[in-house]
Design a protein around this motif. Structure first.
Motif, PDB file in Angstrom:
ATOM      1  N   TRP A 156       0.852  -1.053   0.041  1.00 21.50           N
ATOM      2  CA  TRP A 156      -0.037   0.021   0.135  1.00 21.50           C
ATOM      3  C   TRP A 156       0.998   1.366  -0.024  1.00 21.50           C
ATOM      4  CZ3 TRP A 156      -4.561  -1.480   3.970  1.00 21.50           C
ATOM      5  CH2 TRP A 156      -5.560  -2.125   3.528  1.00 21.50           C
ATOM      6  N   ARG A 165      -0.920   2.641   6.247  1.00 21.05           N
ATOM      7  CA  ARG A 165      -1.038   1.363   7.237  1.00 21.05           C
ATOM      8  C   ARG A 165       0.313   0.827   7.210  1.00 21.05           C
ATOM      9  NH1 ARG A 165      -5.046   4.023   9.462  1.00 21.05           N
ATOM     10  NH2 ARG A 165      -6.850   4.077   8.012  1.00 21.05           N
ATOM     11  N   VAL A 206      -3.522   0.552  -3.002  1.00 22.81           N
ATOM     12  CA  VAL A 206      -4.722   0.461  -3.678  1.00 22.81           C
ATOM     13  C   VAL A 206      -5.704   1.733  -3.885  1.00 22.81           C
ATOM     14  CG1 VAL A 206      -5.215  -1.954  -3.232  1.00 22.81           C
ATOM     15  CG2 VAL A 206      -5.818  -0.371  -1.431  1.00 22.81           C
ATOM     16  N   ASN A 207      -5.429   2.558  -2.783  1.00 24.05           N
ATOM     17  CA  ASN A 207      -6.053   4.025  -3.082  1.00 24.05           C
ATOM     18  C   ASN A 207      -4.963   4.720  -4.099  1.00 24.05           C
ATOM     19  OD1 ASN A 207      -7.902   3.556  -1.161  1.00 24.05           O
ATOM     20  ND2 ASN A 207      -6.653   4.191   0.391  1.00 24.05           N
ATOM     21  N   LYS A 284      -9.184  -0.984  -6.596  1.00 24.15           N
ATOM     22  CA  LYS A 284     -10.117  -0.827  -5.736  1.00 24.15           C
ATOM     23  C   LYS A 284     -11.055   0.272  -6.310  1.00 24.15           C
ATOM     24  CE  LYS A 284     -10.456   1.445  -1.361  1.00 24.15           C
ATOM     25  NZ  LYS A 284      -9.941   1.961   0.157  1.00 24.15           N
ATOM     26  N   GLU A 288     -14.710   3.521  -0.411  1.00 24.18           N
ATOM     27  CA  GLU A 288     -14.103   4.648   0.472  1.00 24.18           C
ATOM     28  C   GLU A 288     -13.452   5.886  -0.384  1.00 24.18           C
ATOM     29  OE1 GLU A 288     -10.957   2.281   2.445  1.00 24.18           O
ATOM     30  OE2 GLU A 288     -12.500   1.955   4.210  1.00 24.18           O
ATOM     31  N   ARG A 321     -11.236  -5.805  -6.474  1.00 25.62           N
ATOM     32  CA  ARG A 321     -11.323  -5.914  -4.898  1.00 25.62           C
ATOM     33  C   ARG A 321     -13.083  -5.966  -4.783  1.00 25.62           C
ATOM     34  NH1 ARG A 321      -9.158  -2.187  -1.256  1.00 25.62           N
ATOM     35  NH2 ARG A 321      -8.312  -3.742   0.342  1.00 25.62           N
ATOM     36  N   PHE A 323     -13.901  -5.363  -1.374  1.00 17.82           N
ATOM     37  CA  PHE A 323     -13.850  -4.422  -0.190  1.00 17.82           C
ATOM     38  C   PHE A 323     -14.873  -3.406  -0.665  1.00 17.82           C
ATOM     39  CE2 PHE A 323     -11.929  -1.158   2.546  1.00 17.82           C
ATOM     40  CZ  PHE A 323     -12.516  -1.569   3.658  1.00 17.82           C
ATOM     41  N   LYS A 357     -11.463  -9.847   1.172  1.00 13.96           N
ATOM     42  CA  LYS A 357     -10.948  -9.897   2.427  1.00 13.96           C
ATOM     43  C   LYS A 357     -11.314 -11.067   3.323  1.00 13.96           C
ATOM     44  CE  LYS A 357      -9.848  -4.854   3.053  1.00 13.96           C
ATOM     45  NZ  LYS A 357     -10.021  -3.546   3.822  1.00 13.96           N
ATOM     46  N   ASP A 362     -13.251  -5.590   8.243  1.00  8.95           N
ATOM     47  CA  ASP A 362     -12.129  -4.898   7.667  1.00  8.95           C
ATOM     48  C   ASP A 362     -10.710  -5.534   8.622  1.00  8.95           C
ATOM     49  OD1 ASP A 362     -10.061  -3.496   6.445  1.00  8.95           O
ATOM     50  OD2 ASP A 362     -10.564  -1.470   7.204  1.00  8.95           O
ATOM     51  N   PHE A 363     -10.326  -6.273   8.467  1.00  7.30           N
ATOM     52  CA  PHE A 363      -9.039  -6.939   9.045  1.00  7.30           C
ATOM     53  C   PHE A 363      -9.172  -6.769  10.517  1.00  7.30           C
ATOM     54  CE2 PHE A 363      -7.267  -5.395   4.829  1.00  7.30           C
ATOM     55  CZ  PHE A 363      -7.050  -6.834   4.362  1.00  7.30           C
ATOM     56  N   GLU A 384      -7.852 -12.060   0.444  1.00 10.66           N
ATOM     57  CA  GLU A 384      -6.666 -10.843   0.898  1.00 10.66           C
ATOM     58  C   GLU A 384      -6.673 -11.052   2.605  1.00 10.66           C
ATOM     59  OE1 GLU A 384      -7.643  -6.720  -0.897  1.00 10.66           O
ATOM     60  OE2 GLU A 384      -7.162  -6.005   1.119  1.00 10.66           O
ATOM     61  N   GLN A 386      -4.409  -9.475   5.600  1.00  5.72           N
ATOM     62  CA  GLN A 386      -3.546  -8.090   5.866  1.00  5.72           C
ATOM     63  C   GLN A 386      -2.467  -8.688   6.981  1.00  5.72           C
ATOM     64  OE1 GLN A 386      -4.813  -5.014   8.437  1.00  5.72           O
ATOM     65  NE2 GLN A 386      -4.521  -3.518   6.807  1.00  5.72           N
ATOM     66  N   GLU A 390      -2.640  -3.399  11.156  1.00  6.78           N
ATOM     67  CA  GLU A 390      -3.325  -2.194  11.237  1.00  6.78           C
ATOM     68  C   GLU A 390      -4.100  -2.226  12.410  1.00  6.78           C
ATOM     69  OE1 GLU A 390      -5.813  -1.255   7.881  1.00  6.78           O
ATOM     70  OE2 GLU A 390      -7.033   0.501   8.986  1.00  6.78           O
ATOM     71  N   TYR A 391      -4.915  -3.163  12.713  1.00  3.44           N
ATOM     72  CA  TYR A 391      -5.715  -3.428  13.691  1.00  3.44           C
ATOM     73  C   TYR A 391      -5.403  -4.318  14.932  1.00  3.44           C
ATOM     74  CZ  TYR A 391      -9.182  -1.223  10.548  1.00  3.44           C
ATOM     75  OH  TYR A 391      -9.739  -0.561   9.620  1.00  3.44           O
TER      76      TYR A 391
HETATM   77  C1  BDP Z   1      -8.654  -0.243   5.700  1.00  3.78           C
HETATM   78  C2  BDP Z   1      -7.558   0.726   5.742  1.00  3.78           C
HETATM   79  C3  BDP Z   1      -7.634   1.643   4.632  1.00  3.78           C
HETATM   80  C4  BDP Z   1      -7.407   0.916   3.355  1.00  3.78           C
HETATM   81  C5  BDP Z   1      -8.757  -0.178   3.204  1.00  3.78           C
HETATM   82  C6  BDP Z   1      -8.593  -0.861   1.993  1.00  3.78           C
HETATM   83  O1  BDP Z   1      -7.916   1.386   6.880  1.00  3.78           O
HETATM   84  O2  BDP Z   1      -6.460   2.659   4.845  1.00  3.78           O
HETATM   85  O3  BDP Z   1      -7.419   1.939   2.161  1.00  3.78           O
HETATM   86  O4  BDP Z   1      -8.802  -0.849   4.207  1.00  3.78           O
HETATM   87  O5  BDP Z   1      -8.437  -2.188   2.040  1.00  3.78           O
HETATM   88  O6  BDP Z   1      -8.325  -1.418   6.266  1.00  3.78           O
HETATM   89  O7  BDP Z   1      -8.913  -0.492   1.000  1.00  3.78           O
END
Ligand code: BDP
Length: 696
Positions: A156, A165, A206-207, A284, A288, A321, A323, A357, A362-363, A384, A386, A390-391
């Motif tokens: 990422w 992250r 992915v962003n 992606k 978001e 994805r 997600f 995922k 979200d993870f 997918e 992680q 992150e968490y």
């Molecule tokens: C979340 C993250 C974010 C990611 C998003 C993703 O907080 O930063 O862009 O997933 O997977 O876990 O696209």
């Protein structure tokens, strides 16, 4: 030891029996041919031999004279392999390998054989690992092949070298100095990946930033692809859906617009002119805030297929994805991916993989499996995970993730066949899916030890191993990694194994026990934040825990959001009953009264308190175990982990105190007398700010 060498540090061989086996082999190495991958193998053998035996290997020019070790492909060795052996090796596929002893003219040769050079490379790494962990025995034949085709890291990483992250420094891709300067780290990165079977990497966040698709960047990406190629690693890029607008000034990015279609075809052809074996795109979209086909009234299949068609002539793969969720959609976030993708099953091109995922939110520290697994069976699906935590404590906490991934992979999903598990589905069993994928969001950066926390290296290692073979046990993988990292002392092995294998459950206990989820700090996701409110509802904590005077948890039964109905009937039925559902998922699917009786007779409120307290106790146990190893571990590594475990203990207490004090405002019940009483002031915990938390 600063950890840079990862699990490839090739300690001097001290065991004389092992040495007497290995030394002669490296004293007479014969390659059946030449190619860039064999060159990479040669470099690895040089490094390993100098470090393990204090001398360089001897390469022979003739396959018999003075030769002891044969390295080559099945075809190259066909004259010395029996027909049975050839058939056995052929069945291992492109990436498989065989190693064992062959006899010719009364002489013995140890041979490492693959169908392709990359299989040979995997065989050599496996052999070197067996030497390092002192399990090598030349009289035993061994063969292996991966169960998943694409074993992939998702970075990422942004073009300015920040990492979304990321908790281990900046991106290792030095875009500014590329293409002119090739950082030696790129080669060590490729070696590490190849040694655990990772064969694909997506370089960018992915962003996505559309600039990565410009010609200037392609020249840079080409250099990385050239470095990785001998190690069997293909490069993927993330594609920003709106790139036609940003890069070529088109008025639209509508996937059905002829100009847009032409843009992507031309772009893709251009990439392949630089990188003939380019892997493809990872996308992606409509999630978001990322652009996607919905802006033009098109669905995910229309968006994905347009890109897939641009890639198809080059055998490229389009990874799309799942997600996806939107706060404008009033439906439980848990359900949105299934709602969007189930109706599209069978509508995706053959070279599309839907990357899902492991869980639907979200993870989170622990999630029940994503209901999309098994719900779409006419479309390629990939996992997918992680790797970056992150968490799960980011880079300050020791959390070995393989047990969590193992739990997911072994989960029974009953679709498409009554025996199906997530792992069998990913392997294509029951669907015949040929393009298979397990991806992991990378945890590496410019930190000297790559991953920030020394033990986070084990997650990179374990990811590669489980992607290669999803049936591997997390305990076995921990054993391998410990031996490669800390040596073969049995006391060290058992103690570190204890630490690692208890670490994930401990983290779940002090963060989100009994199915609680999404109660972390806002945006940086560091530390507890069960009180986080404001802004879009699906990014707040009460949306998920729903604590009130009656109880706590998210009702996803038919009385609630109905998300359970997206699972196979066998799962939905068992999990709809709060007395039957595994307790670890209880509050994920049920809103449960505070006095609900748990299996051990405690009330729910007591159970929550005991779990939080247990998590803290487990961390203290990990600390004690680590402390008892002081004389056995390299001092720098010992101290690094000791200090971080102290931080982890504080953070575990912080999670426990903050969450219990907060939930008590709803439960209005006392804490059990035999737990360490959460101290402090809730307002104080709420007021903590972390403006410098990494990786946002
Ligand atoms: C979340 C993250 C974010 C990611 C998003 C993703 O907080 O930063 O862009 O997933 O997977 O876990 O696209």
């Amino acid at each position: 030891n600063d950890g840079y060498k990862l699990w490839l540090d090739y300690q001097p061989i001290s065991d004389s029996q092992l040495k007497s086996q290995v030394e002669p082999l490296l004293g007479g190495v014969y390659f059946f041919g030449e190619n860039p991958t064999y060159e990479a193998i040669r470099k690895e053998l040089n490094l390993a031999s100098k470090s393990m035996l204090a001398k360089a290997p001897v390469y022979t020019k003739e396959r018999l004279q003075n030769t002891k070790l044969w390295i080559g492909t099945r075809e190259q060795l066909s004259q010395v392999l029996s027909l049975d052996q050839q058939a056995q090796i052929k069945a291992l596929g492109n990436d498989g390998y065989w190693r064992g002893t062959l006899e010719l003219d009364g002489k013995s040769f140890y041979a490492i054989v693959g169908n392709q050079p990359v299989g040979v490379l995997y065989g050599v790494y496996n052999w070197l690992n067996s030497i390092q962990s002192n399990t090598f025995d030349s009289s035993t034949e061994l063969s292996d092949s991966p169960k998943i085709k694409l074993r992939m890291l998702n970075h990422w990483d942004n073009l300015d070298r920040t990492v979304e992250r990321g908790y281990a420094g900046f991106s290792i891709w030095d875009w500014h100095k590329l293409p002119g300067y090739v950082d030696p780290r790129y080669i060590d990165y490729a070696r590490a990946n190849a040694s655990i079977g990772i064969n694909a990497v997506s370089l960018t966040n992915v962003n996505a930033n559309a600039l990565i698709l410009t010609t200037d960047f392609m020249k840079k990406v080409k250099v990385l692809a050239d470095v990785f190629r001998p190690y069997g690693i293909k490069v993927f890029l993330t594609a920003r859906f709106s790139a036609p607008i940003q890069l070529d000034g088109l008025k639209t990015a509508d996937p059905l617009d002829p100009e847009v279609i032409a843009f992507w075809k031309k772009k893709t052809d251009e990439i392949y002119s630089f990188i003939p074996d380019f892997g493809g795109f990872l996308v992606k979209a409509n999630s978001e805030g990322q652009p996607g086909p919905h802006e033009y009234g098109r669905n995910h299949a229309e968006g994905a297929n347009m890109l897939a068609e641009a890639l198809a002539p080059h055998n490229g793969v389009l990874i799309w994805r799942a997600f996806v969720y939107s706060h404008e959609d009033e439906v439980d976030r848990h359900m949105q991916a299934n709602n969007e993708f189930e109706p599209l099953d069978g509508k995706f091109q053959e070279n599309v993989i839907i990357q899902i995922k492991n869980g639907a939110i979200d993870f989170q520290p622990r999630e029940p499996v994503h209901p999309l697994y098994g719900a779409i069976n006419k479309t390629n699906v990939g996992m997918e995970f992680q790797i970056t935590q992150e968490y799960l404590g980011q880079a300050t906490q020791l959390v070995y993730l393989a047990p969590m991934w193992e739990e997911v992979l072994k989960t029974k999903i009953y679709r498409p066949t009554p025996e199906s598990t997530v792992a069998s589905l990913l392997e294509g069993e029951g669907t015949g899916q040929k393009l298979t994928l397990i991806a992991g969001v990378s945890n590496i950066g410019t930190d000297r030890n790559w991953t920030g926390h020394l033990f986070a290296q084990s997650n990179w290692y374990a990811f590669g191993r489980q992607a290669w073979d999803p049936s591997l046990e997390s305990k076995q993988i921990a054993d391998e990694w410990i031996k490669l990292t800390f040596g073969t002392n049995p006391e060290v092995l058992t103690k570190i194994e204890d630490i690692m294998l208890s670490s994930h459950e401990a983290a779940v206990d002090y963060m989100t026990p009994l199915g609680l989820h999404h109660i972390m700090g806002r945006s940086h996701h560091y530390g507890p934040g069960p009180w986080v409110m404001g802004g879009r509802a699906d990014w707040t904590a009460p949306y998920y825990h729903n604590a009130d005077s009656l109880g706590i948890g998210f009702d996803r039964t038919t009385e609630g959001s109905g998300a359970l109905g997206q699972y196979a009937p066998e799962v939905a039925k068992a999990w709809s009953d709060p007395n039957q559902i595994p307790e670890k998922y209880l509050l994920w699917f049920h809103h449960v009264p505070w006095d609900f009786k748990l299996k051990n007779g405690n009330t729910l409120w007591e159970g929550i308190a005991y779990h939080y307290d247990q998590g803290v106790k487990e961390v203290r146990k990990m600390q004690e175990t680590w402390a008892s190893l002081e004389s056995e571990i390299d001092p720098a590594e010992f101290d690094h982990v000791r200090q971080l475990l102290e931080v982890q203990e504080e953070e575990a207490e912080w999670w426990r105190n903050a969450c219990l004090l907060y939930f008590k405002t709803f439960s209005k019940r006392p804490f059990p007398a035999d737990i360490e009483q959460p101290e402090g002031d809730l307002e104080y915990y709420k007021s903590l700010q972390f403006p410098n938390a990494p990786g946002i």
